[in-house]
Design a protein around this motif. Structure first.
Motif, PDB file in Angstrom:
ATOM      1  N   ILE A  10     -46.620 -25.287 -40.978  1.00  0.00           N
ATOM      2  CA  ILE A  10     -45.290 -25.627 -41.082  1.00  0.00           C
ATOM      3  C   ILE A  10     -45.322 -27.079 -41.847  1.00  0.00           C
ATOM      4  CG2 ILE A  10     -43.171 -26.192 -40.052  1.00  0.00           C
ATOM      5  CD1 ILE A  10     -44.002 -24.112 -37.589  1.00  0.00           C
ATOM      6  N   PRO A  11     -44.737 -26.894 -43.132  1.00  0.00           N
ATOM      7  CA  PRO A  11     -44.459 -28.173 -43.924  1.00  0.00           C
ATOM      8  C   PRO A  11     -43.235 -28.892 -43.362  1.00  0.00           C
ATOM      9  CG  PRO A  11     -43.909 -26.427 -45.414  1.00  0.00           C
ATOM     10  CD  PRO A  11     -44.537 -25.754 -43.940  1.00  0.00           C
ATOM     11  N   TYR A  12     -43.451 -30.224 -43.388  1.00  0.00           N
ATOM     12  CA  TYR A  12     -42.181 -31.156 -42.717  1.00  0.00           C
ATOM     13  C   TYR A  12     -42.236 -32.177 -43.482  1.00  0.00           C
ATOM     14  CZ  TYR A  12     -46.032 -32.831 -39.908  1.00  0.00           C
ATOM     15  OH  TYR A  12     -47.290 -33.401 -39.503  1.00  0.00           O
ATOM     16  N   ASP A  13     -40.774 -32.772 -43.647  1.00  0.00           N
ATOM     17  CA  ASP A  13     -40.806 -34.287 -44.192  1.00  0.00           C
ATOM     18  C   ASP A  13     -40.650 -35.101 -42.810  1.00  0.00           C
ATOM     19  OD1 ASP A  13     -41.307 -33.603 -46.986  1.00  0.00           O
ATOM     20  OD2 ASP A  13     -39.377 -32.597 -46.749  1.00  0.00           O
ATOM     21  N   ARG A  14     -40.931 -36.509 -43.054  1.00  0.00           N
ATOM     22  CA  ARG A  14     -40.753 -37.343 -41.928  1.00  0.00           C
ATOM     23  C   ARG A  14     -40.068 -38.697 -42.131  1.00  0.00           C
ATOM     24  NH1 ARG A  14     -45.514 -38.996 -41.929  1.00  0.00           N
ATOM     25  NH2 ARG A  14     -45.108 -41.231 -41.782  1.00  0.00           N
ATOM     26  N   LEU A  15     -39.244 -39.392 -41.816  1.00  0.00           N
ATOM     27  CA  LEU A  15     -38.946 -40.645 -41.676  1.00  0.00           C
ATOM     28  C   LEU A  15     -39.046 -41.483 -40.402  1.00  0.00           C
ATOM     29  CD1 LEU A  15     -35.183 -40.590 -43.148  1.00  0.00           C
ATOM     30  CD2 LEU A  15     -37.256 -41.594 -44.153  1.00  0.00           C
ATOM     31  N   ASP A  16     -39.542 -42.577 -40.446  1.00  0.00           N
ATOM     32  CA  ASP A  16     -39.868 -43.414 -39.315  1.00  0.00           C
ATOM     33  C   ASP A  16     -39.010 -44.411 -39.275  1.00  0.00           C
ATOM     34  OD1 ASP A  16     -42.346 -42.074 -38.778  1.00  0.00           O
ATOM     35  OD2 ASP A  16     -43.495 -43.169 -40.089  1.00  0.00           O
TER      36      ASP A  16
ATOM     37  N   LEU B 281     -27.506 -22.388 -37.334  1.00  0.00           N
ATOM     38  CA  LEU B 281     -28.510 -21.438 -38.147  1.00  0.00           C
ATOM     39  C   LEU B 281     -27.984 -21.034 -39.385  1.00  0.00           C
ATOM     40  CD1 LEU B 281     -28.502 -18.763 -34.950  1.00  0.00           C
ATOM     41  CD2 LEU B 281     -30.382 -20.326 -35.848  1.00  0.00           C
ATOM     42  N   THR B 282     -26.826 -21.558 -39.804  1.00  0.00           N
ATOM     43  CA  THR B 282     -26.485 -21.320 -41.235  1.00  0.00           C
ATOM     44  C   THR B 282     -26.933 -22.200 -42.369  1.00  0.00           C
ATOM     45  OG1 THR B 282     -24.364 -22.728 -41.109  1.00  0.00           O
ATOM     46  CG2 THR B 282     -24.147 -20.428 -40.459  1.00  0.00           C
ATOM     47  N   HIS B 283     -27.704 -23.165 -41.689  1.00  0.00           N
ATOM     48  CA  HIS B 283     -28.350 -24.161 -42.634  1.00  0.00           C
ATOM     49  C   HIS B 283     -29.830 -23.826 -42.730  1.00  0.00           C
ATOM     50  CE1 HIS B 283     -25.042 -26.989 -42.775  1.00  0.00           C
ATOM     51  NE2 HIS B 283     -24.720 -26.728 -41.116  1.00  0.00           N
ATOM     52  N   GLU B 284     -30.285 -24.111 -43.880  1.00  0.00           N
ATOM     53  CA  GLU B 284     -31.895 -23.818 -44.294  1.00  0.00           C
ATOM     54  C   GLU B 284     -32.751 -24.868 -43.753  1.00  0.00           C
ATOM     55  OE1 GLU B 284     -32.609 -23.385 -48.469  1.00  0.00           O
ATOM     56  OE2 GLU B 284     -30.738 -22.039 -48.680  1.00  0.00           O
ATOM     57  N   LEU B 285     -32.264 -25.919 -43.389  1.00  0.00           N
ATOM     58  CA  LEU B 285     -33.095 -26.899 -42.764  1.00  0.00           C
ATOM     59  C   LEU B 285     -32.534 -27.505 -41.313  1.00  0.00           C
ATOM     60  CD1 LEU B 285     -33.339 -29.066 -45.965  1.00  0.00           C
ATOM     61  CD2 LEU B 285     -35.117 -27.709 -45.021  1.00  0.00           C
ATOM     62  N   ILE B 286     -33.496 -27.820 -40.574  1.00  0.00           N
ATOM     63  CA  ILE B 286     -33.145 -28.324 -39.170  1.00  0.00           C
ATOM     64  C   ILE B 286     -33.875 -29.718 -39.011  1.00  0.00           C
ATOM     65  CG2 ILE B 286     -33.655 -28.011 -36.855  1.00  0.00           C
ATOM     66  CD1 ILE B 286     -33.486 -25.014 -37.195  1.00  0.00           C
TER      67      ILE B 286
ATOM     68  N   ASP C  39     -50.054 -32.128 -34.802  1.00  0.00           N
ATOM     69  CA  ASP C  39     -51.092 -31.284 -34.716  1.00  0.00           C
ATOM     70  C   ASP C  39     -50.831 -29.783 -34.638  1.00  0.00           C
ATOM     71  OD1 ASP C  39     -52.981 -33.318 -34.650  1.00  0.00           O
ATOM     72  OD2 ASP C  39     -53.182 -33.284 -32.243  1.00  0.00           O
ATOM     73  N   LEU C  40     -49.726 -29.470 -33.856  1.00  0.00           N
ATOM     74  CA  LEU C  40     -49.062 -28.046 -33.692  1.00  0.00           C
ATOM     75  C   LEU C  40     -48.610 -27.698 -35.071  1.00  0.00           C
ATOM     76  CD1 LEU C  40     -48.661 -25.527 -32.222  1.00  0.00           C
ATOM     77  CD2 LEU C  40     -46.828 -26.641 -31.344  1.00  0.00           C
ATOM     78  N   LEU C  41     -47.597 -28.301 -35.670  1.00  0.00           N
ATOM     79  CA  LEU C  41     -47.235 -28.155 -36.833  1.00  0.00           C
ATOM     80  C   LEU C  41     -48.176 -27.949 -38.113  1.00  0.00           C
ATOM     81  CD1 LEU C  41     -44.035 -30.430 -36.846  1.00  0.00           C
ATOM     82  CD2 LEU C  41     -44.033 -28.052 -36.527  1.00  0.00           C
ATOM     83  N   ASP C  42     -49.136 -28.816 -38.002  1.00  0.00           N
ATOM     84  CA  ASP C  42     -50.388 -28.547 -39.005  1.00  0.00           C
ATOM     85  C   ASP C  42     -51.087 -27.172 -38.811  1.00  0.00           C
ATOM     86  OD1 ASP C  42     -49.403 -30.698 -40.202  1.00  0.00           O
ATOM     87  OD2 ASP C  42     -51.056 -31.877 -39.417  1.00  0.00           O
ATOM     88  N   GLN C  43     -51.342 -26.847 -37.633  1.00  0.00           N
ATOM     89  CA  GLN C  43     -51.989 -25.858 -37.199  1.00  0.00           C
ATOM     90  C   GLN C  43     -51.236 -24.301 -37.563  1.00  0.00           C
ATOM     91  OE1 GLN C  43     -52.767 -25.432 -33.128  1.00  0.00           O
ATOM     92  NE2 GLN C  43     -52.991 -23.286 -33.038  1.00  0.00           N
ATOM     93  N   LEU C  44     -50.001 -24.641 -37.440  1.00  0.00           N
ATOM     94  CA  LEU C  44     -48.974 -23.458 -37.745  1.00  0.00           C
ATOM     95  C   LEU C  44     -48.882 -23.565 -39.410  1.00  0.00           C
ATOM     96  CD1 LEU C  44     -46.489 -23.581 -34.670  1.00  0.00           C
ATOM     97  CD2 LEU C  44     -48.469 -21.799 -35.296  1.00  0.00           C
TER      98      LEU C  44
ATOM     99  N   ARG D 142     -37.797 -33.258 -40.828  1.00  0.00           N
ATOM    100  CA  ARG D 142     -37.012 -32.067 -41.487  1.00  0.00           C
ATOM    101  C   ARG D 142     -37.776 -31.015 -41.678  1.00  0.00           C
ATOM    102  NH1 ARG D 142     -34.879 -33.629 -47.600  1.00  0.00           N
ATOM    103  NH2 ARG D 142     -37.162 -33.562 -47.882  1.00  0.00           N
ATOM    104  N   LEU D 143     -37.452 -29.809 -41.264  1.00  0.00           N
ATOM    105  CA  LEU D 143     -38.210 -28.367 -41.170  1.00  0.00           C
ATOM    106  C   LEU D 143     -37.361 -27.378 -41.662  1.00  0.00           C
ATOM    107  CD1 LEU D 143     -38.781 -29.768 -38.136  1.00  0.00           C
ATOM    108  CD2 LEU D 143     -40.785 -28.473 -38.421  1.00  0.00           C
ATOM    109  N   LYS D 144     -38.037 -26.513 -42.432  1.00  0.00           N
ATOM    110  CA  LYS D 144     -37.048 -25.286 -42.556  1.00  0.00           C
ATOM    111  C   LYS D 144     -36.808 -24.459 -41.221  1.00  0.00           C
ATOM    112  CE  LYS D 144     -39.157 -24.685 -47.261  1.00  0.00           C
ATOM    113  NZ  LYS D 144     -40.040 -23.571 -48.109  1.00  0.00           N
ATOM    114  N   ARG D 145     -35.555 -24.117 -41.296  1.00  0.00           N
ATOM    115  CA  ARG D 145     -34.880 -23.297 -40.225  1.00  0.00           C
ATOM    116  C   ARG D 145     -35.837 -21.911 -39.833  1.00  0.00           C
ATOM    117  NH1 ARG D 145     -30.387 -20.282 -42.119  1.00  0.00           N
ATOM    118  NH2 ARG D 145     -32.233 -19.106 -43.346  1.00  0.00           N
ATOM    119  N   ASP D 146     -36.238 -21.294 -41.126  1.00  0.00           N
ATOM    120  CA  ASP D 146     -37.181 -20.077 -40.955  1.00  0.00           C
ATOM    121  C   ASP D 146     -38.442 -20.516 -40.170  1.00  0.00           C
ATOM    122  OD1 ASP D 146     -34.889 -18.785 -41.798  1.00  0.00           O
ATOM    123  OD2 ASP D 146     -35.663 -18.255 -43.734  1.00  0.00           O
TER     124      ASP D 146
END
Length: 189
Positions: A38-44, A145-150, A31-36, A162-166
């Motif tokens: 922030i796109p993300y990819d997910r693995l279950d 912090l040197t990686h684009e993805l976290i 909910d928070l990521l969607d509200q902000l 998987r989210l963008k660091r920024d």
């Protein structure tokens, strides 16, 4: 990882279509990521509680393993969430000196639950959304912090994001009223 370990090898973009059966803290994360926005990819996957168990997951997400440690000082008056590369060894003395906090150790699960609404094996930067009183200081190793993805868990270790660091630094952290201190931990000799 044993062959019995289940990973849905389908990389999903965003939240599950059906959140029934998911814990409320996981749904609140989406909910928070969607509200902000922030796109993300997910693995279950099955529950994973160690950095070693994350290797296949992180390979499928295309990210470097990130270790998340929940720490405190000897008096249990200061608490820290440390994000560092999974392949680095944690050197307590080095970190203690950098943040001017003597005798760091792992904080107990009762503090993790109280402050971040997390359980052992699910430690994640997303837990900071539950730290409304800012009792936990985020520490991020400079190499993360040197990686684009976290990569992180959505407050439960049966999914990985998987989210963008920024997006994490510029959208998520300000929204949850946390900042971070950059630390420089050595690679093992």
């Amino acid at each position: 990882m044993s062959e019995a370990f289940y990973i849905d090898r389908t990389l999903h973009h965003g939240r599950p279509g059906d959140c029934s059966g998911r814990l409320p803290k996981e749904v609140r994360t989406y909910d928070l990521l969607d509200q902000l926005k922030i796109p993300y990819d997910r693995l279950d996957h099955d529950a994973v509680g160690t950095i070693e168990g994350c290797h296949d997951i992180d390979r499928l997400l295309g990210i470097e393993i990130c270790k998340n440690l929940f720490l405190c000082n000897a008096q249990k008056t200061k608490f820290y969430l440390l994000m560092m590369p999974g392949t680095k060894k944690f050197k307590t003395a080095v970190l203690s000196k950098q943040i001017h906090s003597a005798r760091l150790s792992f904080a107990g699960p009762e503090f993790m639950e109280e402050f971040l609404d997390l359980t052992p094996g699910s430690v994640s930067i997303m837990g900071l959304m539950n730290d409304h009183e800012n009792r936990v200081q985020l520490l991020i190793d400079k190499d993360v912090l040197t990686h684009e993805l976290i990569g992180c868990h959505p407050c439960i270790n049966t999914s990985s994001l998987r989210l963008k660091r920024d997006d994490v630094l510029e959208k998520f952290l300000p929204a949850v009223h946390h900042d971070y201190i950059e630390v420089d931990l050595p690679w093992a000799e």
